[in-house]
Design an enzyme around this catalytic site. Sequence first.
Site, mmCIF file in Angstrom:
data_model
loop_
_atom_site.group_PDB
_atom_site.id
_atom_site.type_symbol
_atom_site.label_atom_id
_atom_site.label_comp_id
_atom_site.label_asym_id
_atom_site.label_seq_id
_atom_site.Cartn_x
_atom_site.Cartn_y
_atom_site.Cartn_z
ATOM 1 N N GLU A 21 0.948 -1.208 -0.099
ATOM 2 C CA GLU A 21 -0.098 0.104 -0.087
ATOM 3 C C GLU A 21 0.962 1.120 -0.006
ATOM 4 O OE1 GLU A 21 -3.629 0.221 2.222
ATOM 5 O OE2 GLU A 21 -2.728 1.933 3.264
ATOM 6 N N PHE A 23 0.483 5.822 -0.387
ATOM 7 C CA PHE A 23 -0.262 6.998 -0.140
ATOM 8 C C PHE A 23 0.289 8.072 -0.942
ATOM 9 C CE2 PHE A 23 2.822 7.571 3.292
ATOM 10 C CZ PHE A 23 3.264 8.977 3.066
ATOM 11 N N ARG A 111 -15.652 4.103 3.861
ATOM 12 C CA ARG A 111 -16.409 5.018 4.331
ATOM 13 C C ARG A 111 -15.446 6.325 4.384
ATOM 14 N NH1 ARG A 111 -18.186 6.491 10.013
ATOM 15 N NH2 ARG A 111 -16.176 7.089 10.139
ATOM 16 N N LYS A 173 -21.133 -5.385 4.287
ATOM 17 C CA LYS A 173 -20.381 -5.146 2.994
ATOM 18 C C LYS A 173 -20.137 -6.202 2.306
ATOM 19 C CE LYS A 173 -17.414 -3.031 5.832
ATOM 20 N NZ LYS A 173 -15.989 -2.555 6.207
#
Length: 669
Positions: A21, A23, A111, A173
């Site tokens: 991951e 950013f 979310r 979900k």
Amino acid sequence: MKIIDRIKKAQEEGHPLFSFEYFSPKTAQGMVNLQDRIERMCHLGPAFVDITWGAGGSRPAATIEIVSNAQKVYGVETCMHLICTNNPTDKIDKALNEARACGNQNILALRGDPPHGQSEWTACEGGLNYAADLVRYIRKTHGDYFGIGVAGYPEKHLESASIEEDLKYLKEKVDAGADFIITQLFFDVPMFLDWVKKCRAFGITCPIIPGVMPIQAYASFKKNTVDASVPQWILDGIEPIKNDDQAIRAFGIEVGIKMTLELIQGGVCGIHYYTFNLERSTRLVLEGAGLISKTDYIKKNMPWRSSFDEKRKEESVRPIFWSNRAKSYISRTDNWDEFPNGRWGDSRSPAFGDLDRYGVYLKYTADEAIQNWGTPNEIEDVYDLFVRYCNGEILTLPWSDQGLALETGKIKDRLVELNSLGYLTINSQPAVNGAKSDDKIFGWGPNGGYVYQKAYLELFVSPEMLEHLTQRMKKFPNFTFMAINKAGDLHTNTNGGKANAVTWGIFPGREVVQPTIVELSSFDAWKDEAFTLWDQWSKCYGQNTKPRELLSEIGQSWYLINIVNNDYHEKNGVFELFKADFDALRARQAAAAADAAAAAAAVTANGHANGHANGHINGHVDGAVQAVSSKLKEVTVNGEVKVKVPLKEVAAVHLPNIESVPIVQPLRV
């Protein structure tokens, strides 16, 4: 490919996958550095990389840019974060369409955190309330196109009242259409494995990928474990070294390896590493856990990294000139309506995009370029810079976004010699005569095949050098070349209208694959870019400065030449063309070495130099030491021999009895 399909494939093959991951950084230079890091880490073989949307809904454009480059340029599967925070459905639609346009097929639906400046989460006008709503919306608007992941919280979400309530929301979900779960980071592996059992008992059957964060610093560790369960052995290990950053990182690698091994033993389908945009710790964890080795070879389906862009699926040929600047090539061909299928010259779209439209740029700001490449005041300084690149002392040049490829390392010594002679090389490949397609240096394509390539060299040369080379070329009938300067003055001994395949492969049950070519119209397009980079580099220096004038002069007057030895059996490749230059260079080097040996012997015999290992001349040194300076100064020895020495205090140095011995090494006083 969808991540869920990669998970199933890995499970069938009996090994866990791993993923990273990243950013999006806040500065333009941070973006450049991250792109480089992602490209390097893709060579470790992640099943996918996922890119965050940005805290509080910030920087969506940067997320799309990283996803697009990873898919199109680096050829790695991506998973794009998409959040509800500050995202009305029209923006969600735009993001999903942009993701599809660049080939992305995976979304991590979240979310999101509260908007900036708010302590509690609230939906924006026209937006969605929960991650489950986002999953349903994606399925409603895009059907089964996207693979969808959602977040799981082994220690429950902070806003949930209990684990049971949290599992209820997680199942909602999944029932809405999610394919897999990636968990929040944790450190307690037994706790995680117990949570997975609870998920299964609750009816959540999709794959669950645990999230692991290699510890990088004490402060970030404490910040990310405020509400987390941390095993006592980790706390006991980190507290005594909390003020030692290097020890913290080493301990973090140890923790990451132990967690990875425990998770694999626990039967996980894969592990997701929160890299925090850092490379070393994650790589060492993977090595230590045996998921990769230091010599791991990532199988390529082409000599270049294939793009995952939907419209480039049939791309099977690229001009070799952009080997070291793939992003530029993909950008300049981004609007082509079709891509060549083995016959580049015939099925090519009308033209490359212009430089002004797509932008040709250095990777660095002016200050960073000067820091990386120094201040070349003389032409020899430029030669030395290219030599240092070939030796791996610097990792980039304006024409090369990365260090030398493994295969280029096979001819590194010849490249070093060429550049020291003033032949400035920017691209090359050695001859290959039937290497197996799974060869760890030259291999590509399906197993069971053989690959071939012609020796190729691309370099900048002065007009005088070009004249010598074209005369020599007449003695080598198997050599073809194209040379062109910024003004478009072309010299060649070949029919440039036809593509010359310089790489090809023979594979079971397939036609001959010819993925890399040399061809005149693409060389002409590359020429504009190559010379523009000289101009941009020169403008990193001030007006009327020596470096600016020097680099500008090279860009204005020198030629760009590519040379192909079409006989791929010849082991010497194209270097036979430079044999006379190499012989002269080696003769000079041998003479210099002999002179140095003679000088050393004379000095030692006369007892005028001791402590040679420390680089200091002691003994019978007559002279004075005056005038403080941190710069190089010329020192006159016996009024005749001048050398440059890095001294802080220098006047004149007199060494008796060695007037006739040439000084070829710097003196340190």
